[in-house]
Scaffold this active site. Structure first.
Site: not given
Ligand code: ADP
Ligand code: ZN
Ligand code: MG
Length: 617
Positions: A207, A209, A426-427
């Site tokens: 996400t 972080k 199925h689908e």
């Molecule tokens: P986490 O540390 O939360 O697991 P990361 O910061 O390593 O996640 O995110 C991995 C990649 O996903 C980043 O390098 C970026 O390319 C993409 N990413 C994730 N969140 C964002 C966001 N809010 N905006 C832009 N890119 C994002």
């Molecule tokens: Zn199915």
């Protein structure tokens, strides 16, 4: 951030070691190679040869007599010394040249060198090489015990700023305050405000972080120390703690600054958590050191600790109590507008067709994390290259959603005709039930092209808008939709296959959650029967009730799922004509869009308006 070791010198060391070993082997195992062949004979044989006049030269030292015979290419013999006073007479008589070889007593210095320094030097060399190897494997140099090899983890210029982080407005705002404080602390201290010492970023993987922390570094204009929790986990006890100490020492020197500890759960695990006993001590020491460092410094000095984790609930409570990581910033999965923003950020990096509709993509990618979305854009770009295009099209993006969510299209997996037919039914079973129960997300696409993830087909439903609340009926409809696949197989082929495993799992999960978490079973009412752990990692349910209740939960789960299965079955058998005709189209075309599906469905004269809602229970 990582140190780069030059690997070139290695082969030289190995070469030297190999040469030394081979030499030693030669000397110890095959001493004869190094000097002329000497045959050992008995003293009496020596005397006999002497008498016969066969002996050439004789030399004696402290332990043995060495002599040669008189042949042109003399052979050498040796024999042990005897206490033989007549020997000299006999030698003179035989007219043999004889000497006593003088073994010079080695000078004490040289013998010291040979017996001590060389072996020690040799072992030191080996030790160094070994520790180098170990250092590579474990990040540690045995020659430097007690001195941790912490680098200065200054993120010089990441070039990442808050602009690169899309969405996550609350998190950015909270972090902005941190940055602002470091820029001008006076503004805060005047009012008497004290910054939290530690800020914890929590949220599911991917996400952003780590990205946010890097952006803070980019914005902060102060030194930024970054280390991952796993880097504290060391091979030798005490090293982790030493690293923590070192890290903070460097941080104080550079204050104001930011220390970022990624994946802090690696060292910050609850100390009483049952993790077996090995290695626990080390982690505990590291954690204790971290805690005491955090207590030890004065927040006003301007060392801010940032940490990230996706398992906040396993952190030691001591870490999260006031005065340590007392500010917690949630970094959640992006909502629709967040997803659009993230797609836009990443779309800038590739050449996009001007007709691309990112909102449509974002809508179809519900539940995707920032990392997933970044990955989708990249997959789309790769697909464009593969098909020899210069720009990324809408189609590339749509396909890449499926790649990221459901795995690659598997070109070489060929379904047999019969299998393909079953998958098609199925689908279509899923899709028809979804369309008929109402309140369920419209069908976006149906395909029976197998995926590398193992899915043989795939019905994609896309919500028109973001949903945060779901009613009980909607959940039941969803379960019925999951059941639709199996119901169609059973209805048409009068048999069932393994293809429904995933549907079954999801349906069960939903049904169970209705009872244990959403309070939707009358007999339990608003009682939480299960507790969710690891909520950011997909969630794990932990029972929170007696085993009788567990048994009852199981019964209720079965009855909910069965009821919805029967409902789906009924719907399909009421609409068999649609089922057959649409499955036939899908079988031929392999992929049909949501619109095609809806027009096929409504083109059929409906036999029964099979829309009922499962209100009773
Ligand atoms: P986490 O540390 O939360 O697991 P990361 O910061 O390593 O996640 O995110 C991995 C990649 O996903 C980043 O390098 C970026 O390319 C993409 N990413 C994730 N969140 C964002 C966001 N809010 N905006 C832009 N890119 C994002
Ligand atoms: Zn199915
Ligand atoms: Mg991360």
């Amino acid at each position: 951030m990582k140190e780069i070791k030059s690997p070139q010198k290695n082969w030289m060391y190995y070469g030297i070691i190999a040469a030394v070993v081979i030499m030693l082997l030669n000397i110890f195992l095959f001493p004869n190679l190094m000097r002329p062949q000497v045959q050992e004979v008995s003293y009496s044989a020596f005397l006999e040869m002497l008498e016969k006049g066969e002996v050439g030269q004789v030399s004696q030292d402290d332990v043995q007599i060495t002599f040669s015979d008189r042949s042109i290419e003399p052979k050498y013999y040796k024999t042990g010394l005897m206490d033989d006073p007549d020997l000299i007479d006999r030698l003179t008589q035989a007219g043999v040249e004889f000497t006593r070889s003088i073994v010079e007593p080695a000078s004490p210095l040289i013998s010291f060198l040979i017996s001590w320094l060389i072996p020690i030097g040799f072992f030191l060399l080996i030790g160094r090489l070994l520790s180098r190897q170990m250092g590579k494997a474990g990040g540690m140099n045995a020659m430097q015990l007690g001195k941790s090899n912490v680098k200065i983890y200054i993120e010089s210029q990441t070039g990442i700023t808050f602009k690169d982080v899309a969405g996550q407005e609350e998190a950015k705002e909270a972090l902005w305050e941190v940055v602002d404080f470091l820029h001008n602390p006076a503004k805060y201290t005047e009012v008497g405000a004290v910054m939290p010492k530690g800020v914890l970023l929590v949220g599911p993987p991917g996400t952003g972080k780590t990205l946010l922390a890097k952006a803070v570094a980019g914005e902060a204009d102060v030194p930024f120390f970054s280390i991952s929790g796993s880097e504290f986990v060391e091979m030798f006890v005490g090293m982790g703690a030493a690293k923590v100490r070192d890290l903070f020492k460097q941080a104080y020197e550079k204050a104001p600054c930011i220390v970022f500890i990624d994946e802090i759960d690696t060292i910050g695990k609850r100390r009483d958590s049952p993790a077996g006993f090995s290695g626990n001590d080390e982690r505990e020491q590291t954690l204790n050191q971290l805690l005491s460092e955090m207590d030890g410094f004065d927040g006003r000095k301007g060392v801010m600790i940032l940490a990230a984790t996706n398992r906040p609930e396993i952190l030691d409570p001591a870490l999260t109590r006031p005065g340590r990581f007392d500010r917690r910033i949630p970094v959640e999965l992006p909502d629709l507008s967040g997803r659009v923003a993230i797609l836009k950020v990443h779309a800038k990096k590739v050449k996009m067709d001007s007709r691309v509709d990112l909102t449509r993509i974002a809508r179809a990618a519900a539940g995707a994390s920032g990392a997933d979305l970044a990955n989708m854009i990249n997959e789309a770009a790769l697909r464009a290259v593969r098909s020899g295009r210069k720009v990324v099209t809408q189609e590339d993006l749509e396909e890449s959603i499926e790649v990221v969510i459901a795995g690659y299209q598997k070109k070489d997996r060929v379904l047999s005709d019969k299998e393909k037919k079953i998958v098609a039914y199925h689908e279509v079973g899923h899709a028809i039930v979804a369309a008929l129960v109402g309140g369920s997300a419209p069908v976006h696409k149906i395909t029976i092209i197998p995926r590398t993830s193992g899915a043989l087909g795939y019905t994609m439903q896309v919500d028109e808008e973001e949903r945060f609340l779901r009613t009980r009926e909607e959940i039941e409809n969803k379960i019925a939709t999951f059941a639709g696949g199996r119901a169609a197989e059973s209805l048409v082929f009068d048999t069932i296959t393994t293809g429904a495993a995933n549907d079954i799992e999801q349906a069960t999960k939903l049904a169970r959650a209705m009872i244990t978490r959403f309070g939707m079973a009358e007999e339990f009412g608003m009682v939480a029967l299960e507790r969710e752990t690891d909520q950011y990692l997909g969630g794990n349910m932990v029972g929170n009730c007696s085993s009788e209740t567990q048994g009852r939960i199981d019964q209720l789960t079965v009855s909910i799922v069965n009821k919805q299965y029967n409902r789906a079955y009924q719907l399909l058998s009421d609409n068999q004509r649609e089922l057959h005709s649409i499955a036939q189209v899908l079988y031929e075309k392999e992929t049909i869009t949501g619109e095609e599906f809806m027009s096929l469905l409504s083109a059929q004269p409906r036999l029964a308006e099979g829309v009922e809602t499962g209100q009773e229970e």
